[in-house]
Structures are given as structure tokens and as C-alpha cells.
Design a protein around this motif. Structure first.
Motif, short mmCIF file in Angstrom:
data_model
loop_
_atom_site.label_atom_id
_atom_site.label_comp_id
_atom_site.label_asym_id
_atom_site.label_seq_id
_atom_site.Cartn_x
_atom_site.Cartn_y
_atom_site.Cartn_z
N TRP A 1 0.82 -1.20 0.00
CA TRP A 1 0.00 0.00 0.00
C TRP A 1 0.87 1.26 0.00
N VAL A 2 2.07 1.19 0.64
CA VAL A 2 2.95 2.35 0.68
C VAL A 2 3.41 2.69 -0.74
N LYS A 3 3.83 1.68 -1.49
CA LYS A 3 4.27 1.90 -2.87
C LYS A 3 3.13 2.44 -3.73
N ASP A 4 1.93 1.88 -3.54
CA ASP A 4 0.78 2.33 -4.32
C ASP A 4 0.43 3.77 -3.97
N PHE A 5 0.48 4.08 -2.67
CA PHE A 5 0.14 5.43 -2.22
C PHE A 5 1.14 6.44 -2.78
N ALA A 6 2.42 6.12 -2.71
CA ALA A 6 3.45 7.03 -3.23
C ALA A 6 3.31 7.22 -4.74
N ALA A 7 3.07 6.13 -5.45
CA ALA A 7 2.93 6.22 -6.91
C ALA A 7 1.75 7.10 -7.29
N ALA A 8 0.69 7.06 -6.48
CA ALA A 8 -0.52 7.82 -6.81
C ALA A 8 -0.39 9.30 -6.45
N THR A 9 0.31 9.58 -5.35
CA THR A 9 0.30 10.96 -4.83
C THR A 9 1.52 11.78 -5.20
N PHE A 10 2.65 11.15 -5.45
CA PHE A 10 3.85 11.94 -5.67
C PHE A 10 3.82 12.80 -6.93
N PRO A 11 3.25 12.34 -8.04
CA PRO A 11 3.15 13.26 -9.19
C PRO A 11 2.37 14.54 -8.86
N VAL A 12 1.32 14.40 -8.07
CA VAL A 12 0.55 15.58 -7.66
C VAL A 12 1.38 16.45 -6.73
N HIS A 13 2.08 15.79 -5.80
CA HIS A 13 2.90 16.52 -4.83
C HIS A 13 3.98 17.34 -5.55
#
Length: 292
Positions: A53-65
Motif C-alpha cells: 500500500w505504501v508503494k501504491d500510495f506514493a505512486a498515486a500521490t507523488f506526481p501531484v505533490h
């Protein structure tokens, strides 16, 4: 951290290690190899815990961040404090007391102190250089390292100003407000904002420093710098002052580096002395960038 919401902190080391917390478990994502380590409260590694879930969360949010960082959305520009060049043209070298020191090598704990700054203020040097960290109660204080020598294992960001001043030998810990009040009328200031491990602390440090500079009318008498480009760009947006980017130690400055500094809207590059040569100075000044 509130309930089961996910909080994450971003460090200054090129965002290689990102820390997440969930249900009182800390997850550390090493972006170099996309590996996640789960840690208990005592720092011991926990095996057999779901980390996908950590990898999925980072992949989803980091481009926005990253988009928000690059658009300066975390630090909106106050129109009444739009950045302008406020210092006179530099026609000769500027000399500064690094960490307030004008006396050569000193014992640890002397730098950035009131006594050291007083000696520098009494000298012929025009500029005092100081380092700024932030406390748990959002007070910018003068310290080069993230922890005071009186308590080297506990970061300043985890203690209030009162708690820090209660440490043996730290009763006279200076705040940025102290320095602006007592030294700015006599000398000009170079203020280095030290990178913080968590993004929210970076934001808070920039906000508090910018507010103090406006309160003291310091814009035309200070230069701000930071090793963190987002801190540098953000203070540039919030303060009527000149701002520099500290480049990595002994880094050779390329044309791409100069273009990047210009894209951030910064005024100075701060480089280690062995990286300075006549060609760099010519190229930088030709691009409208000053060299520290």
C-alpha cells in the motif's frame, strides 16, 4: 497523524527516503530500490507486514505533490510582498562573519551565540551570517545543527523554545527575533534556512521567518539562502529580499545549474570556494546571478 489517516514526511536528501505512519507503525520507502521497511515505535524492524500500500500510495500521490511544489502551491505568493531586488548593485566583495565568527576556529558551542555576534558587530565586517532552525512551538532559533550541543540526540524541532532554554548552558539560545531586534540596526544579515526533515516544518520555518522579516522591515538589509531549493523559492515569494541557493559542496556549476536558479527566480548562488573561478563569475553575472 490523526486516527488511521496517512501522514508522510519528506527529507532533504533528494527525497530518497520517505516516511509514512499508519496505526502507529512507521514505514520507510527507499525510492532508490522501491523497498519499504516497517518499523515499530522502538525502531525495530517488523516482518510480515503488508507494505504494498505504501508503494501504491506514493505512486498515486507523488506526481501531484511534485506538481504542487513546482507551482509553489504550498507557499502562495502574498501580492503585497512581491519579490523585488532590494540591495544595491554589488561593486566590491561582501565580507561576512560565518556563523557570527570573526576570530578564526572556535570551540564547539561558541558559534551563532550572542557573545560571538557581539564581537562581530563590533568589528569592521558589514555582514553577519547566521543559521536558523525551528522549534516545536514554531519559533525560529539560531543554530547550525538540527540539535543543540547540550542535547545532541534530540532535534530542535521536537522541543519548545522554553524546553530548549532549560537545557544546561542553553539559557541564552538566540531567536531570529532577538537577532533582528539587536543586530540588524548595526549590521546586515545573511540568514541560512536549514532544511527540515518534514515538509510541514519546512513550510512553517519559511512562514515564520518571512513574517519576522516583514515585521522588522528587514528586506533591504538581508540575504536569505538555503540548500533546499523549495525553501529558497518559497521565501523568495514571501519576502521582499534577495535569496540564494546553496549548491552541493565543491560542485562544479554548470550552465544548467544557472538556468535552474533563474527558473526559481533566485538572485544568488552560494558555492564552496574551490568551485569559484573567473569563468563562473562571468557567466553568473552575465545571467543576472550574483556569486556568494
Amino acid at each position: 497523524e490523526r486516527g488511521n489517516e496517512v501522514a508522510y514526511a519528506i527529507g532533504p536528501e533528494s527525497l530518497q527516503f520517505v516516511h509514512f505512519w499508519r496505526d502507529k507503525v512507521e514505514y520507510v520507502l527507499d525510492r532508490a530500490d522501491n523497498r519499504v521497511t516497517a518499523l515499530a515505535a522502538d525502531g525495530a524492524e517488523i516482518a510480515g507486514v503488508d507494505t504494498q500500500w505504501v508503494k501504491d500510495f506514493a505512486a498515486a500521490t507523488f506526481p501531484v505533490h511534485y506538481y504542487l511544489l513546482n507551482k509553489n502551491a504550498y507557499f502562495p505568493r502574498p501580492d503585497q510582498h512581491a519579490s523585488v531586488s532590494s540591495l544595491p548593485a554589488v561593486t566590491r566583495p561582501l565580507f561576512a562573519a560565518h556563523r557570527g565568527n570573526v576570530e578564526g576556529p572556535q570551540a564547539p558551542g561558541i558559534e551563532n551565540s550572542r557573545a560571538t555576534l557581539e564581537r562581530a558587530a563590533a568589528s569592521g565586517i558589514e555582514w553577519l551570517e547566521i543559521d536558523v532552525q525551528i522549534t516545536a512551538d514554531a519559533v525560529p532559533v539560531i543554530s547550525h545543527d538540527p540539535a543543540l550541543p547540550q542535547d545532541p540526540d534530540v532535534p530542535i524541532i521536537t522541543r519548545t523554545l522554553a524546553e530548549l532554554r532549560d537545557l544546561p548552558g542553553a539559557a541564552e539560545l538566540l531567536t531570529l527575533a532577538d537577532v533582528l531586534r539587536d543586530f540588524l540596526p548595526r549590521k546586515q544579515l545573511l540568514i541560512e534556512l536549514k532544511p527540515q526533515a518534514r515538509l510541514q516544518d519546512q513550510q512553517q520555518l519559511v512562514r515564520e521567518v518571512a513574517g519576522l522579516l516583514r515585521e522588522h522591515g528587514a528586506g533591504g538589509r538581508v540575504i536569505i539562502d538555503s540548500f533546499d531549493e523549495y525553501q529558497a523559492a518559497s521565501i523568495r515569494h514571501q519576502c521582499k529580499c534577495e535569496v540564494g541557493l546553496d549548491l552541493p559542496y565543491r560542485k562544479a556549476v554548470t550552465a544548467a545549474d544557472l538556468a535552474h536558479v533563474l527558473s526559481l527566480g533566485l538572485d544568488w548562488i552560494d558555492v564552496e570556494q574551490t568551485a569559484v573561478n573567473a569563468d563562473l563569475v562571468r557567466r553568473a553575472q552575465g545571467a543576472g546571478i550574483r556569486v556568494m
